[in-house]
Scaffold this motif. Structure first.
Motif, mmCIF file in Angstrom:
data_model
loop_
_atom_site.group_PDB
_atom_site.id
_atom_site.type_symbol
_atom_site.label_atom_id
_atom_site.label_comp_id
_atom_site.label_asym_id
_atom_site.label_seq_id
_atom_site.Cartn_x
_atom_site.Cartn_y
_atom_site.Cartn_z
ATOM 1 N N HIS A 143 2.631 -11.574 7.036
ATOM 2 C CA HIS A 143 2.521 -12.398 5.813
ATOM 3 C C HIS A 143 3.832 -13.036 5.351
ATOM 4 C CE1 HIS A 143 -1.641 -11.358 5.528
ATOM 5 N NE2 HIS A 143 -1.379 -10.086 5.405
ATOM 6 N N ASP B 233 -3.998 -11.493 0.183
ATOM 7 C CA ASP B 233 -2.932 -10.485 0.252
ATOM 8 C C ASP B 233 -2.153 -10.343 -1.066
ATOM 9 O OD1 ASP B 233 -2.368 -8.651 2.647
ATOM 10 O OD2 ASP B 233 -0.371 -8.961 1.827
ATOM 11 N N LYS B 234 -0.939 -9.810 -0.996
ATOM 12 C CA LYS B 234 -0.226 -9.350 -2.219
ATOM 13 C C LYS B 234 1.282 -9.523 -2.038
ATOM 14 C CE LYS B 234 -1.266 -5.646 0.570
ATOM 15 N NZ LYS B 234 -2.465 -5.194 1.267
ATOM 16 N N ARG B 235 2.082 -8.501 -2.242
ATOM 17 C CA ARG B 235 3.509 -8.455 -1.938
ATOM 18 C C ARG B 235 4.419 -9.125 -2.960
ATOM 19 N NH1 ARG B 235 3.588 -7.087 3.782
ATOM 20 N NH2 ARG B 235 1.426 -6.676 4.302
ATOM 21 N N CYS C 211 0.764 -1.256 0.000
ATOM 22 C CA CYS C 211 0.000 0.000 0.000
ATOM 23 C C CYS C 211 0.794 1.306 0.000
ATOM 24 C CB CYS C 211 -0.905 -0.037 1.232
ATOM 25 S SG CYS C 211 -2.053 1.304 1.327
ATOM 26 N N ASN D 126 5.404 -0.444 4.779
ATOM 27 C CA ASN D 126 4.323 0.249 5.500
ATOM 28 C C ASN D 126 4.774 0.708 6.882
ATOM 29 O OD1 ASN D 126 2.301 0.127 3.589
ATOM 30 N ND2 ASN D 126 1.394 -1.776 4.346
ATOM 31 N N HIS E 161 -2.384 -1.849 11.716
ATOM 32 C CA HIS E 161 -3.799 -2.061 11.375
ATOM 33 C C HIS E 161 -4.586 -0.761 11.379
ATOM 34 C CE1 HIS E 161 -2.821 -6.206 11.850
ATOM 35 N NE2 HIS E 161 -2.514 -6.032 13.122
ATOM 36 N N HIS F 91 -2.685 6.607 3.922
ATOM 37 C CA HIS F 91 -1.862 5.625 4.609
ATOM 38 C C HIS F 91 -0.376 5.994 4.671
ATOM 39 C CE1 HIS F 91 -0.911 1.056 5.210
ATOM 40 N NE2 HIS F 91 -0.993 1.721 6.348
ATOM 41 N N HIS G 26 -10.100 -3.376 1.111
ATOM 42 C CA HIS G 26 -9.009 -3.836 1.986
ATOM 43 C C HIS G 26 -9.519 -4.792 3.067
ATOM 44 C CE1 HIS G 26 -5.726 -3.474 4.977
ATOM 45 N NE2 HIS G 26 -4.977 -3.246 3.926
ATOM 46 N N ARG G 27 -8.646 -5.691 3.517
ATOM 47 C CA ARG G 27 -8.939 -6.532 4.657
ATOM 48 C C ARG G 27 -9.446 -5.670 5.817
ATOM 49 N NH1 ARG G 27 -4.255 -10.248 7.504
ATOM 50 N NH2 ARG G 27 -5.591 -11.875 8.361
ATOM 51 N N GLU G 28 -10.495 -5.977 6.543
ATOM 52 C CA GLU G 28 -11.130 -7.283 6.635
ATOM 53 C C GLU G 28 -12.355 -7.435 5.752
ATOM 54 O OE1 GLU G 28 -9.624 -5.846 9.337
ATOM 55 O OE2 GLU G 28 -8.356 -7.455 10.016
ATOM 56 N N GLN H 210 -5.186 2.791 8.248
ATOM 57 C CA GLN H 210 -5.984 1.936 7.361
ATOM 58 C C GLN H 210 -7.446 2.387 7.291
ATOM 59 O OE1 GLN H 210 -4.797 -0.333 5.528
ATOM 60 N NE2 GLN H 210 -3.053 -1.357 6.463
HETATM 61 C C1 SGN Z 1 -2.869 -4.968 7.486
HETATM 62 C C2 SGN Z 1 -3.542 -6.238 7.070
HETATM 63 C C3 SGN Z 1 -2.605 -7.090 6.225
HETATM 64 C C4 SGN Z 1 -2.148 -6.260 5.072
HETATM 65 C C5 SGN Z 1 -1.497 -4.997 5.594
HETATM 66 C C6 SGN Z 1 -1.015 -4.077 4.532
HETATM 67 N N1 SGN Z 1 -3.970 -6.906 8.227
HETATM 68 O O1 SGN Z 1 -1.798 -5.206 8.322
HETATM 69 O O2 SGN Z 1 -3.268 -8.227 5.785
HETATM 70 O O3 SGN Z 1 -1.233 -6.950 4.292
HETATM 71 O O4 SGN Z 1 -2.448 -4.280 6.348
HETATM 72 O O5 SGN Z 1 -2.062 -3.700 3.687
HETATM 73 S S1 SGN Z 1 -5.408 -6.511 8.806
HETATM 74 O O6 SGN Z 1 -6.139 -7.735 8.890
HETATM 75 O O7 SGN Z 1 -5.251 -5.936 10.079
HETATM 76 O O8 SGN Z 1 -6.034 -5.558 7.921
HETATM 77 S S2 SGN Z 1 -1.845 -2.420 2.856
HETATM 78 O O9 SGN Z 1 -2.873 -2.412 1.812
HETATM 79 O O10 SGN Z 1 -2.018 -1.321 3.781
HETATM 80 O O11 SGN Z 1 -0.504 -2.525 2.319
#
Ligand code: SGN
Ligand code: CA
Length: 555
Positions: free
Chosen positions: A462, A378-380, A87, A108, A555, A137, A207-209, A154
């Motif tokens: 990850h 996820d990605k990376r 991100c 990050n 987070h 971010h 984005h997660r979750e 986030q």
């Molecule tokens: C959080 C997510 C990760 C994710 C990173 C980076 N965990 O830590 O799964 O890879 O952000 O995401 S979470 O469950 O708490 O959301 S990024 O898009 O910001 O790079």
């Protein structure tokens, strides 16, 4: 700052299309001019929006008729990619036009270096009105932006907080709707008619979750989605990085936070909190709902989870993986449904007000994302699903509607493209290429044959190992380093799913030699080096062990 940067690039208003007017007997060259009026620019970016979840790219998962409008009325890049699939580094690359090792936001973890020049600053200086709404971010506020409302870190899905020019606010509702409300409200009420504008509308979703809007809970939790062929990948034929990464749907996803199993049901079933922050993740998002939102949630998710509770004791690993995948897709794609609806709202508004006529609209994501391919979320990785990113651009009377382009363009190129479109000479130390020739159909001017990639955030969430890579249309050669020293080569044409590392296959010996040489040259050209790799690594490890060093919350 260099005042030359604000000088209009007069030559940029005349572009030769090289088109031959065939109707006339005397063939003549027709000149295509960019509008002499500076265009408005709207940069829409979602967070972790995989191209697999946009029907302009593939409709096997979801229909996104509104996002597709941008492709139909403009250009779709099928080989757009990022230089670091995570991100904040991607966002810093977009804003500075530089690779991560140059602007310094390699992961990050550390806040963005505010002394870096970002393209909105140059646009503001050149007389553009600038605004930004949504997710940045960076660990700090954006520079060169007249008005901003950005999510802290986030951000949250429900009733989110925003940092604004005037302090912190909390807005009731669903984040995707709110960010678009802010975007349209700014256009409607605070746009200055005498200036062109640069507007960023950047979604937190999906984005997660992966929490959808309450209006989508019911519809999306009833859907069943097609499974990717590689859902049960065992990572044979790959290097150790794929085998040790922690992003498998079955083994690394949170049960409550991600799959939305109620914490008390986890306890009843004897399922443990594997990450150590699973329950906290659930509480962070679901716990933020107001009573009405929560009532809709419970009416849909509780019966679904009661049903799972009964079935769970008899489910084998294959069944569990399938269940995890469906749960993931239901929520992720439920988020996309709102993103698409809101893109439609904006496009409608622009059409109704005729603002669309002189406005460039860009839709992209900060990187790609795994939707169960290789068993992952996820990605990376430099592997395609995370490396490639959607990129759709509409520019009436300039881009030919319905164009598809297959060149390897990168998030690194956005700053120079936007500046040039705004008649601003990009600073010479930006490292991308302007996409203008591709936008106007002058593809022969585009000469890039390889792109550079570098991922850093390891050891960390990850657990994707550090690697840098060179990518051409045909091959991908990556070097994984730090606690391993492994090379991987993928034949992109013959093995598009990247299942077989052929770096030691004698048939590819010449390719390896050639690409390694080209990679050395590329690293040199972009100013990257093993010495820099080591410095960045040392700083990262030091921050892990020293709580006094300022970092951005995960987070
Ligand atoms: C959080 C997510 C990760 C994710 C990173 C980076 N965990 O830590 O799964 O890879 O952000 O995401 S979470 O469950 O708490 O959301 S990024 O898009 O910001 O790079
Ligand atoms: Ca992201």
């Amino acid at each position: 700052m260099n005042k030359n940067l604000t000088v209009l690039k007069l030559v940029s208003v005349f572009f030769l299309m090289g088109m031959i007017a065939c109707k006339s007997r005397d063939a003549k060259v027709v000149k295509k001019e960019l509008p002499s009026q500076r265009p408005n620019i709207i940069f829409m970016m979602s967070d972790d929006h995989a191209y697999q979840a946009i029907s302009a790219y593939s409709d096997h998962l979801i229909q996104t008729p509104n996002i597709d409008r941008i492709a139909n009325e403009g250009i779709k890049f099928t080989n757009a990619c990022v230089s670091n699939s995570i991100c904040a580094p991607s966002r810093a690359t977009i804003l500075t036009g530089k690779h991560c090792h140059i602007h310094g936001k390699v992961d990050n973890v550390f806040p963005f270096d505010e002394s870096q020049v970002t393209f909105p600053q140059l646009m503001q200086e050149a007389g553009y009105q600038t605004a930004m709404f949504g997710k940045l971010h960076f660990g700090n506020n954006p520079k060169g932006i007249d008005e901003f409302k950005i999510l802290p870190g986030q951000g949250q899905y429900y009733n989110p907080d925003f940092n604004t020019n005037e302090g912190k606010i909390t807005v009731e509702g669903y984040v995707t709707d709110i960010i678009m409300d802010m975007t349209i409200d700014w256009l409607e009420n605070r746009r200055q008619e005498d200036k062109p504008f640069m507007l960023f509308s950047m979604q937190k979703a999906p984005h997660r979750e992966w929490l959808p809007a309450p209006r989508h809970f019911k519809e999306y939790t009833k859907k069943t989605f097609v499974e990717p062929e590689t859902l049960f990948d065992d990572y044979e034929g790959r290097g150790s990085a794929a085998k040790t990464a922690e992003m498998n749907l079955l083994t690394h996803m949170n049960w409550a936070g991600d799959s939305k199993l109620y914490p008390e049901m986890m306890a009843e079933l004897g399922i443990e909190d594997m990450s150590g922050w699973d329950l906290e993740a659930f509480e962070r998002e679901v716990g933020r709902m107001n009573p009405e939102q929560r009532a809709v949630w419970d009416s849909v998710y509780r019966p679904m989870m009661e049903d799972f509770k009964v079935k769970y004791p008899k489910m084998n690993e294959t069944e569990l993986m399938k269940w995890r995948y469906q749960r993931y897709m239901q929520d992720y794609l439920g988020c996309i449904a709102s993103v698409d609806e809101n893109v439609g709202r904006l496009l409608d508004y622009l059409e109704e007000t005729k603002l669309d006529e002189n406005t460039i609209i860009i839709y992209t994501s900060d990187q790609g994302f795994y939707l169960g391919e290789h068993g992952w979320f996820d990605k990376r990785f430099v592997y395609d699903e995370s490396f490639k990113t959607p990129l759709l651009i509409k520019w009436p009377n300039v881009i030919k509607p319905g164009t598809t382009n297959t060149e390897m363009v990168q998030n690194l190129d956005f700053a120079q493209t936007i500046l040039e479109a705004a008649h601003i000479v990009p600073p010479s130390d930006m490292q991308g290429e302007s996409l203008i020739p591709l936008l106007i159909g002058n593809d022969s001017e585009w000469t890039r044959d390889a792109v550079y990639y570098h991922y850093y955030e390891y050891p960390g969430i990850h657990m994707v190992k550090r690697h840098y890579a060179i990518i051409t249309q045909d091959y991908k050669l990556a070097h994984f380093y730090y606690d391993v020293d492994e090379w991987e080569l993928y034949d992109r044409k013959n093995d598009p799913q990247e299942m077989k590392n052929v770096v030691n296959d004698p048939a590819y010996a010449d390719v390896v030699v050639k690409l390694k040489k080209q990679l050395v040259e590329l690293r040199k050209e972009y100013g990257d080096s093993s010495q820099l790799d080591q410095e960045i690594l040392r700083k990262y490890l030091e921050a892990k062990n020293n709580p006094d060093i300022e970092t951005v919350p995960l987070h």
